[in-house]
Structures are given as structure tokens and as C-alpha cells.
Design a protein around this motif. Structure first.
Motif, mmCIF file in Angstrom:
data_model
loop_
_atom_site.group_PDB
_atom_site.id
_atom_site.type_symbol
_atom_site.label_atom_id
_atom_site.label_comp_id
_atom_site.label_asym_id
_atom_site.label_seq_id
_atom_site.Cartn_x
_atom_site.Cartn_y
_atom_site.Cartn_z
ATOM 1 N N GLN A 1 1.316 -5.676 -1.316
ATOM 2 C CA GLN A 1 1.863 -4.337 -1.564
ATOM 3 C C GLN A 1 3.263 -4.484 -2.148
ATOM 4 O OE1 GLN A 1 0.842 -0.904 1.019
ATOM 5 N NE2 GLN A 1 3.021 -0.946 1.525
ATOM 6 N N TYR A 2 3.533 -3.728 -3.209
ATOM 7 C CA TYR A 2 4.813 -3.813 -3.899
ATOM 8 C C TYR A 2 5.348 -2.409 -4.152
ATOM 9 C CZ TYR A 2 3.128 -8.543 -4.888
ATOM 10 O OH TYR A 2 2.639 -9.817 -4.775
ATOM 11 N N SER A 3 6.659 -2.265 -3.988
ATOM 12 C CA SER A 3 7.321 -1.001 -4.271
ATOM 13 C C SER A 3 7.790 -0.969 -5.722
ATOM 14 C CB SER A 3 8.522 -0.826 -3.337
ATOM 15 O OG SER A 3 9.527 -1.788 -3.659
ATOM 16 N N ASP B 1 10.443 -3.516 -6.061
ATOM 17 C CA ASP B 1 9.905 -4.878 -6.162
ATOM 18 C C ASP B 1 9.499 -5.186 -7.603
ATOM 19 O OD1 ASP B 1 10.160 -5.319 -3.408
ATOM 20 O OD2 ASP B 1 8.139 -4.570 -2.995
ATOM 21 N N ILE B 2 8.829 -4.240 -8.225
ATOM 22 C CA ILE B 2 8.376 -4.431 -9.612
ATOM 23 C C ILE B 2 9.569 -4.529 -10.554
ATOM 24 C CG2 ILE B 2 7.142 -3.309 -11.513
ATOM 25 C CD1 ILE B 2 5.241 -2.184 -9.343
ATOM 26 N N MET C 1 11.086 -7.939 -10.186
ATOM 27 C CA MET C 1 10.208 -8.986 -10.704
ATOM 28 C C MET C 1 10.244 -9.024 -12.235
ATOM 29 S SD MET C 1 7.035 -9.656 -12.084
ATOM 30 C CE MET C 1 6.360 -11.294 -12.305
#
Length: 205
Positions: free
Chosen positions: A137-139, A142-143, A146
């Protein structure tokens, strides 16, 4: 001054009678009064129309169904994965009014992408295995970290929500060992490995 008072009263009464005999003015005022809710397209608070109350996504023998839990009286959506006629799992989804996009692999993995509302979502990516377990799971943050792209650049290029530039698609991994999701965003393409949940980025398609 008191001797003019009766005359002022008569003039006031005559004026009010003339006013209310004018249908245009009366109608204009009636539009400002409380009335029953008008009939109009139902929209979410941020201006988006409600998603369909039932959506179905199919890959191979798997079928993932997103439904409005209570006909969108609240923003809660339910996700259910089937293999043929057999229900594998069902759960309420944390995405308000359901996910914006859904990808399903022929191996039964389900990728839920963003929320239907416009928000920097904590559930920008949620990957579930065929048993309904959260693999990754990514917020939105986070994206952003990244990709190394600023929030302003992501939102500037987005056409769906805060960060997605074009509808996501599925493709085989470069080594042909699995399936990846391709999500155009911020001038690049975000890759999500559906077997591992690992993220990568590459030049835009």
C-alpha cells in the motif's frame, strides 16, 4: 407631521398591493424561498459525479466487483473477488466512493488505484492478493518521493485525480516473470509489480 400620517399609511398599502399584483416580481421572490430539494444530477461534495453503484472488472476466471454499500448514502464501497462462481473474499474498501481505477490480473491480484474523490490519498495504491490480503500500500506522498517529482508537477499533469495522467494498463514484466501495472504520471510511467508490490519508474510510454 402627524396630519400626514394617514396619507403615508394609505400610500404604503397601495404600494404593497401594486407590488404583489406584479407576477414577475412575486415569482422572483418565490425563487428565494425555501422549497423542496431541486431535481438535479447527484454529485460528490468536490463536484465529481457519483461512480456507478456496481462496477465489474474481469481477468481470466477472476471477477472483482465494487458496489456502493448503501447506495452512496455514505462514501463506503465494498469490494468482492470471485473465481468463477465462488466468492474468494469481500471487504469494505477505505477508498471514498470506491477506487478511481481497478486492475485485475489473471492470477487474481487486484490493484486499487487512487480514490474517486480528488484528494492526496493515503490509499493511492493498494495491492491485494487472491485471498484479500494487502500485499502493498502506497500513499500519494510515497509515490511522489519514489518518482522524485514535486506535488505541483504531478497535479499539473494529472487528468484524473491528483496524480494520474492517463488510464492505467497491464503489461508483462520485462523478464516475462509476471504482470506489471503501468500508470502514466508526472511525465513518467509508474510500474507496479503485481506479484511483489514493488514500484519502479521508467520513461513515459
Amino acid at each position: 407631521m402627524p396630519r400626514f400620517l394617514p396619507l403615508l399609511i394609505v400610500m404604503a398599502i397601495a404600494g404593497s398591493l401594486f407590488f404583489w399584483q406584479r407576477p414577475f416580481v412575486r415569482d422572483q421572490l418565490s425563487q428565494l424561498q425555501p422549497s423542496s430539494p431541486p431535481t438535479m444530477p447527484i454529485t460528490i461534495a468536490d463536484g465529481l459525479t457519483y461512480p456507478p453503484r456496481r462496477q465489474t472488472f474481469t481477468a481470466g476466471s477472476y471477477q472483482f466487483v465494487v458496489t456502493a454499500t448503501d447506495q452512496w448514502q455514505t462514501p463506503t464501497a465494498t469490494g468482492t473477488l470471485y473465481e468463477g462462481d465462488r466468492r474468494l473474499w469481500q471487504r469494505n474498501l477505505p477508498h471514498e466512493y470506491g477506487p478511481r481505477f481497478v486492475l485485475v490480473s489473471v492470477a487474481g491480484q487486484v490493484l486499487l488505484i487512487d480514490e474517486s474523490i480528488n484528494v492526496a490519498s493515503p490509499y493511492a495504491l493498494t495491492l491485494l492478493d487472491p485471498s484479500g490480503n494487502v500485499m502493498a500500500q502506497y500513499s500519494f506522498d510515497d509515490i511522489k518521493r519514489m518518482l522524485g517529482v514535486s506535488s505541483a508537477e504531478l497535479t499539473r499533469q494529472a487528468t484524473s485525480g491528483w496524480w494520474i495522467s492517463a488510464p492505467p494498463t497491464l503489461s508483462h514484466a520485462a523478464d516475462r516473470t509476471g504482470v506489471i501495472a503501468l500508470i502514466p504520471t508526472g511525465g513518467t510511467t509508474l510500474e507496479v509489480n503485481l506479484a511483489t508490490g514493488e514500484l519502479n519508474c521508467r520513461a513515459s510510454l
